[in-house]
Design a protein around this motif. Structure first.
Motif, PDB file in Angstrom:
ATOM      1  N   HIS A 120      65.974  61.288  28.672  1.00 35.73           N
ATOM      2  CA  HIS A 120      64.347  61.029  29.135  1.00 35.73           C
ATOM      3  C   HIS A 120      63.447  61.864  28.380  1.00 35.73           C
ATOM      4  N   SER A 121      62.353  61.315  28.376  1.00 39.17           N
ATOM      5  CA  SER A 121      60.982  62.118  27.518  1.00 39.17           C
ATOM      6  C   SER A 121      60.769  63.565  28.337  1.00 39.17           C
ATOM      7  N   PRO A 122      60.562  64.810  27.754  1.00 34.93           N
ATOM      8  CA  PRO A 122      60.247  65.911  28.361  1.00 34.93           C
ATOM      9  C   PRO A 122      58.861  65.848  29.024  1.00 34.93           C
ATOM     10  N   ARG A 123      58.460  66.658  29.851  1.00 32.56           N
ATOM     11  CA  ARG A 123      57.119  66.529  30.491  1.00 32.56           C
ATOM     12  C   ARG A 123      56.323  67.879  29.865  1.00 32.56           C
ATOM     13  N   GLU A 124      55.174  67.795  29.767  1.00 33.20           N
ATOM     14  CA  GLU A 124      54.340  69.160  29.381  1.00 33.20           C
ATOM     15  C   GLU A 124      54.164  69.912  30.643  1.00 33.20           C
ATOM     16  N   ILE A 125      54.328  71.327  30.408  1.00 35.95           N
ATOM     17  CA  ILE A 125      54.299  72.334  31.348  1.00 35.95           C
ATOM     18  C   ILE A 125      52.753  72.404  31.412  1.00 35.95           C
ATOM     19  N   THR A 142      63.394  73.260  37.906  1.00 42.35           N
ATOM     20  CA  THR A 142      62.235  72.758  37.513  1.00 42.35           C
ATOM     21  C   THR A 142      62.107  72.707  36.099  1.00 42.35           C
ATOM     22  N   PRO A 143      61.258  72.115  35.396  1.00 43.30           N
ATOM     23  CA  PRO A 143      61.062  71.881  33.937  1.00 43.30           C
ATOM     24  C   PRO A 143      61.138  73.562  33.447  1.00 43.30           C
ATOM     25  N   GLU A 144      60.125  74.361  34.112  1.00 45.20           N
ATOM     26  CA  GLU A 144      59.972  75.813  33.569  1.00 45.20           C
ATOM     27  C   GLU A 144      61.326  76.307  33.540  1.00 45.20           C
ATOM     28  N   ASP A 145      62.331  76.263  34.701  1.00 47.67           N
ATOM     29  CA  ASP A 145      63.724  76.853  34.611  1.00 47.67           C
ATOM     30  C   ASP A 145      64.493  76.473  33.353  1.00 47.67           C
ATOM     31  N   ALA A 146      64.179  74.891  32.986  1.00 47.44           N
ATOM     32  CA  ALA A 146      65.175  74.171  32.045  1.00 47.44           C
ATOM     33  C   ALA A 146      64.620  74.619  30.631  1.00 47.44           C
ATOM     34  N   PHE A 147      63.692  75.168  30.430  1.00 44.35           N
ATOM     35  CA  PHE A 147      63.033  75.161  29.216  1.00 44.35           C
ATOM     36  C   PHE A 147      63.827  76.220  28.150  1.00 44.35           C
ATOM     37  N   ILE A 148      64.163  75.717  27.010  1.00 46.72           N
ATOM     38  CA  ILE A 148      64.802  76.472  25.970  1.00 46.72           C
ATOM     39  C   ILE A 148      64.083  76.797  24.811  1.00 46.72           C
ATOM     40  N   SER A 149      63.833  78.049  24.370  1.00 46.50           N
ATOM     41  CA  SER A 149      63.010  78.327  23.380  1.00 46.50           C
ATOM     42  C   SER A 149      63.546  78.029  21.990  1.00 46.50           C
ATOM     43  N   LEU A 189      54.260  79.130  30.089  1.00 44.49           N
ATOM     44  CA  LEU A 189      54.798  78.100  29.069  1.00 44.49           C
ATOM     45  C   LEU A 189      54.063  77.173  29.134  1.00 44.49           C
ATOM     46  N   ALA A 190      52.680  77.207  29.713  1.00 39.80           N
ATOM     47  CA  ALA A 190      51.719  76.266  29.718  1.00 39.80           C
ATOM     48  C   ALA A 190      51.516  75.548  28.468  1.00 39.80           C
ATOM     49  N   GLY A 191      51.769  74.135  28.192  1.00 38.96           N
ATOM     50  CA  GLY A 191      51.539  73.534  26.948  1.00 38.96           C
ATOM     51  C   GLY A 191      52.920  73.123  26.092  1.00 38.96           C
ATOM     52  N   ARG A 192      54.044  73.719  26.763  1.00 39.24           N
ATOM     53  CA  ARG A 192      55.482  73.546  26.155  1.00 39.24           C
ATOM     54  C   ARG A 192      55.828  72.326  26.868  1.00 39.24           C
ATOM     55  N   LEU A 193      56.639  71.684  26.051  1.00 42.38           N
ATOM     56  CA  LEU A 193      57.397  70.627  26.613  1.00 42.38           C
ATOM     57  C   LEU A 193      58.902  70.751  27.112  1.00 42.38           C
ATOM     58  N   ALA A 194      59.271  70.531  28.305  1.00 48.85           N
ATOM     59  CA  ALA A 194      60.562  70.820  28.723  1.00 48.85           C
ATOM     60  C   ALA A 194      60.991  69.736  29.731  1.00 48.85           C
ATOM     61  N   PRO A 195      62.488  69.520  29.634  1.00 45.15           N
ATOM     62  CA  PRO A 195      63.305  68.427  30.452  1.00 45.15           C
ATOM     63  C   PRO A 195      62.998  68.622  32.040  1.00 45.15           C
ATOM     64  N   ASN A 196      63.089  67.399  32.433  1.00 47.90           N
ATOM     65  CA  ASN A 196      63.080  67.277  33.952  1.00 47.90           C
ATOM     66  C   ASN A 196      64.406  67.507  34.406  1.00 47.90           C
ATOM     67  N   PRO A 197      65.046  68.502  35.037  1.00 50.53           N
ATOM     68  CA  PRO A 197      66.293  68.851  35.394  1.00 50.53           C
ATOM     69  C   PRO A 197      66.806  67.632  36.295  1.00 50.53           C
ATOM     70  N   LYS A 198      66.023  66.978  36.891  1.00 54.11           N
ATOM     71  CA  LYS A 198      66.574  65.816  38.012  1.00 54.11           C
ATOM     72  C   LYS A 198      66.740  64.678  37.037  1.00 54.11           C
ATOM     73  N   ARG A 199      66.399  64.371  35.778  1.00 54.14           N
ATOM     74  CA  ARG A 199      66.512  63.209  35.164  1.00 54.14           C
ATOM     75  C   ARG A 199      67.427  63.344  33.989  1.00 54.14           C
ATOM     76  N   LEU A 200      68.269  64.584  33.811  1.00 59.10           N
ATOM     77  CA  LEU A 200      68.997  64.835  32.709  1.00 59.10           C
ATOM     78  C   LEU A 200      70.157  63.731  32.700  1.00 59.10           C
ATOM     79  N   ASN A 201      70.258  62.925  31.445  1.00 64.44           N
ATOM     80  CA  ASN A 201      71.207  61.930  31.370  1.00 64.44           C
ATOM     81  C   ASN A 201      71.541  61.665  29.962  1.00 64.44           C
ATOM     82  N   PRO A 202      72.486  62.611  29.386  1.00 68.56           N
ATOM     83  CA  PRO A 202      72.696  62.502  28.000  1.00 68.56           C
ATOM     84  C   PRO A 202      73.307  61.315  27.642  1.00 68.56           C
ATOM     85  N   ILE A 203      73.213  60.695  26.231  1.00 65.86           N
ATOM     86  CA  ILE A 203      73.451  59.576  25.997  1.00 65.86           C
ATOM     87  C   ILE A 203      74.198  59.881  24.544  1.00 65.86           C
ATOM     88  N   LEU A 204      75.659  59.600  24.452  1.00 62.99           N
ATOM     89  CA  LEU A 204      76.513  59.580  23.398  1.00 62.99           C
ATOM     90  C   LEU A 204      76.356  60.967  22.647  1.00 62.99           C
TER      91      LEU A 204
END
Length: 600
Positions: A544-549, A335-342, A554-569
């Motif tokens: 990809h663009s992160p989503r708002e929790i 989940t985005p909550e699990d993927a959040f890095i402060s 963590l409400a209001g924080r931005l975090a990535p969607n783990p299912k859409r991780l696709n780093p570029i270069l």
């Protein structure tokens, strides 16, 4: 400080040149004193620090030793106020004095006369008038040089006679003798173990030799270091060794871990066994440095083994624990909550409080990896990464009060992460996008932080503001998925199954630089005033663009969607920096030959 101290003159450093008999002064610390490298370039050889009311002198280049009052300086040395010191640095003789009256460092300073006396009886002085002062006269009257001292006649400053002769005739082969090392008391290393010279500590970046390293006690009763605190294992100088050459602590337990003699930080395993390359990641607060570093160290080992036949290993699992935790959290999250890095805090878990210049200060943890080419096992190197809090590079944060950013001066490569979502110029071009990163209120200070990076690197290397370093500087324009449409379609090389070659890197750099020069010209101007080797890299750490929790802590924080991780270069900037080292620890692929038309 008492009330009357506000009205007293400031303590300044007076520097007297014994050759020109000229006097200069400064009250801006640290003070770097420079000399010439073998290649004829200017380089800082020692620094004078002012910390917590105390002054100290530190040698910076082990290949160019310095002497203070005739003694070779190997460790940071405290300087007293209102006392003259004789400093020999790169065949120059200087008199140093910390004083509130810098216009005078001694009666007769400008007369230029010298006294010479035997080391065994320094009171038996013989005057050498200025008219007779040359190396031929000294050679004919005082031999061998190493048995004599030289004194300017105006005070108690002393130099070795060989240093005076060398300052008069630089062609004389009078060199500073290396100090004896306590390593001589240790058992000899096995023949296969590499022998290396001084190298900078990965915590405080002060150089030291293998023989000066401290050992870390193992026995449970030896918990408690007098400097680092009661919860830290004791650091000690080894005096006993077992049959394997391992140091023994006072309880007879073998100690295999070493510590820096300056800051007392624990050194990575095999610290002296290979060359060291520091890669410094810098960016504004909340620009995404921790996400980028996590992605880089996740992808880099696989890409090195597949495309470069090179193995990248975790060189210090204990010291790298925080980075490994971030990396695993991001790539194993559901989940985005699990993927959040402060963000990296100024004194958070990515920092460790260690001893530097007389006090405990927060220093960034080094993340150490070992790189070895499979086709040439003897070629190996340590890669040291840092994740700095962006606040370290804000103007007004003094180096002596917060030295956590000093590693940039020792770096093999600088990586500056530019966040387009914080740039008003990029936001204006992207205003039609419905992206949560563009809705947040931000203050764009990225050009200021990049400029401050350049100021600090040049200051620590004793360069003028107009001079450039030859350290590779990678300007990483992050969040490519957000702004790629601002470039002509198909203008970037983004292969999916291989790394970029050097030609493709240069072509991508040209495209990105053109966009930056149009939207953020101060970024390109600052970058190209810092280094003579600059490349611009389009990168997306997440793809990809992160989503708002929406709820929870963590409400209001931005975090990535783990299912859409696709780093570029993401690995390209680090690979390019490694390719610029001499010698390079990787063999970079050449550009492919263009395909021939059918029938040719």
């Amino acid at each position: 400080m008492g009330f009357l101290d506000f009205f007293r003159p400031k303590i300044r450093l007076a520097i007297g040149d014994c050759s020109a008999r000229s006097l200069s002064k400064t009250d801006s610390f640290p003070v770097n004193l420079s000399g010439q490298t073998v290649e004829g370039q200017k380089k800082a050889l020692c620094a004078i620090h002012h910390m917590s009311g105390e002054f100290s002198l530190e040698a910076l280049d082990p290949t160019k030793p310095i002497r203070l009052d005739g003694e070779t300086v190997t460790r940071e040395t405290r300087l007293q106020i209102e006392r003259n010191y004789g400093l020999c640095i790169d065949q120059h003789l200087l008199v140093l004095r910390l004083t509130r009256k810098p216009d005078r460092i001694g009666d007769g300073f400008k007369e230029g006369n010298w006294d010479v006396a035997p080391m065994q009886s320094p009171e038996d002085r013989e005057s050498v008038p200025k008219a007779q002062l040359d190396s031929d006269y000294l050679k004919s009257h005082f031999t061998p040089f190493e048995n004599f001292l030289a004194f300017p006649t105006y005070g108690d400053v002393r130099f070795l006679l060989e240093d005076l002769a060398s300052s008069l005739d630089p062609a004389l082969e009078t060199s500073i003798r290396p100090p004896e090392s306590k390593a001589q008391s240790k058992p000899p290393l096995a023949p296969s173990a590499p022998q290396t010279g001084d190298r900078p500590c990965p915590y405080c970046w002060k150089p030291f030799s293998q023989g000066d390293a401290l050992n870390i006690a193992v026995h449970e009763s030896l918990t408690g270091d007098p400097i680092l605190g009661s919860h830290i294992k004791l650091r000690f100088e080894a005096e006993r060794f077992n049959h394997l050459g391992q140091a023994l602590d006072s309880e007879g337990v073998a100690s295999v871990d070493l510590a820096c003699p300056h800051c007392r930080g624990r050194l990575p395993p095999s610290f002296f066994a290979q060359p060291q390359h520091i890669l410094s990641l810098v960016g504004a607060p909340s620009s995404g440095k921790s996400y980028y570093l996590s992605v880089l160290l996740k992808q880099l080992p696989g890409e090195l083994i597949q495309s470069f036949s090179a193995n990248l290993q975790d060189g210090d699992p204990s010291g790298n624990a925080q980075l490994n935790e971030m990396k695993n959290r991001l790539f194993s999250a559901t989940t985005p909550e699990d993927a959040f890095i402060s963000k990296t805090d100024f004194e958070g878990v990515m920092y460790e409080r260690l001893y530097r210049d007389g006090k405990l200060v927060p220093l960034p943890r080094p993340f150490v990896y070992y790189l070895q080419r499979l086709d040439a096992p003897e070629t190996r190197a340590s890669l040291v990464f840092y994740d700095n809090a962006g606040e370290h590079f804000k103007p007004g944060i003094a180096l002596e009060d917060s030295p956590g950013a000093l590693h940039v001066a020792s770096s093999s490569g600088l990586l500056f992460l530019f966040d387009p979502s914080s740039s008003p110029a990029f936001r204006k071009q992207l205003r039609r996008k419905r992206d949560p990163q563009l809705r947040t209120q931000v203050s764009d200070e990225q050009d200021t932080i990049l400029s401050e990076l350049g100021v600090r690197v040049k200051k620590m290397r004793a360069l003028e503001s107009f001079e450039k370093v030859d350290t590779p500087l990678a300007i990483i324009v992050g969040k490519l998925d957000l702004w790629q449409n601002l470039l002509p379609e198909g203008s970037l090389h983004i292969p999916e199954d291989r790394p970029l070659n050097q030609k493709e890197i240069d072509e991508n750099s040209h495209q990105v630089r053109s966009l930056l020069a149009r939207l953020c010209p101060t970024i390109t101007a600052n970058a190209e005033s810092i280094s003579s080797k600059v490349r611009y890299f389009p990168v997306s750490s997440l793809g990809h663009s992160p989503r708002e929790i929406s709820s929870g802590p963590l409400a209001g924080r931005l975090a990535p969607n783990p299912k859409r991780l696709n780093p570029i270069l993401a690995t390209t900037p680090a690979l390019w920096i490694l390719s610029q080292q001499d010698p390079s620890p990787i063999s970079y692929p050449a550009a492919p030959e263009p395909a021939l038309p059918p029938g040719e």
